[in-house]
Write a protein that holds these residues in place. Structure first.
Motif: not given
Length: 236
Positions: A76-77, A80-81, A83-84, A89, A93-94, A96
């Motif tokens: 998940f980390s 998220t990266e 996506v960024e 963004e 939408k991440p 978890q």
């Protein structure tokens, strides 16, 4: 956790993933290419991992509303990266969470999943929990996947998956039990002389019994990617 940042398909698509342990395979890229989404469809990428499929759907297929569901904290980390890094963004939408308990208060138009294939007893056990979760179905079975889609896909909504071809009988039985009808399938062969390794399949919730089998996807000829595979992967 050490991470790498790898371009795939196009230079402007960068994926964050663990340097060691589970890393995405070409199956995810082939599945993203196989999907035929509506750009406005509310889509869920189930077991998103590092966000490969979500990023490709957004950047290549033009999808504008994607929920990327991932269970494992370290993946998940990375998601998220991803996506960024790709400036997604407002599109991806991440989320978890565990598919077995995830209960949105709406219905999706489309779902995509590159699911864990096997029971843990059916093959060599990877050394890390991340790899075991990604490769085996202890945290998400076919019943979990199709049961979720039965409940949270709109009637006529699609589910696209990549699955080991020798599991097709189990997949079709489980799908029909959950009101998902196979509509489109493409078998993937490592080369022109080898039996299919995987299958790309699109299901429709409450669909009629009519399956179109597309021309096979041949990955390599004489050890080199075919022209189509080079197009799909950007010659990874």
């Amino acid at each position: 956790m050490n991470k790498t940042y790898d371009s795939i398909v196009r230079r402007d698509i960068v994926i964050c993933q663990p340097k060691e342990g589970f890393r995405f395979s070409v199956d995810a890229v082939m599945l993203a290419d196989f999907v035929k989404p509506s750009s406005k469809a509310k889509t869920i990428d189930i077991g998103s991992g590092s966000g490969v499929i979500a990023a490709l759907l957004a950047k290549v297929k033009g999808c504008t509303d994607i929920d990327a569901l991932e269970l494992q904290e370290n993946m998940f980390s990375c998601l998220t990266e991803t996506v960024e890094i790709n400036g997604l963004e407002d599109i991806v939408k991440p989320v978890q969470g565990d598919l077995r308990i995830y209960r949105p208060d709406f219905h999706y138009d489309a779902a995509v999943c590159n699911p864990p294939y096997r029971k843990e007893s059916s093959g060599k056990i990877p050394p890390t929990l991340t790899e075991r979760t990604a490769r085996f179905n202890e945290t998400m079975t076919l019943d979990d996947l199709f049961g979720f889609c039965k409940s949270f896909l709109k009637s006529g909504g699609s589910l696209s998956i990549c699955i080991d071809s020798d599991l097709l009988a189990d997949v079709f039985v489980t799908a029909r039990k959950n009101r998902l009808e196979p509509k489109r399938m493409r078998l993937v062969h490592p080369d022109g002389q080898t039996v299919a390794r995987t299958a790309l399949i699109e299901f429709r919730r409450d669909g009629r019994a009519e399956l179109v089998t597309e021309p096979p996807l041949i990955m390599r000829i004489n050890g080199e990617y075919t022209e189509e595979m080079r197009r799909i992967t950007g010659a990874l």
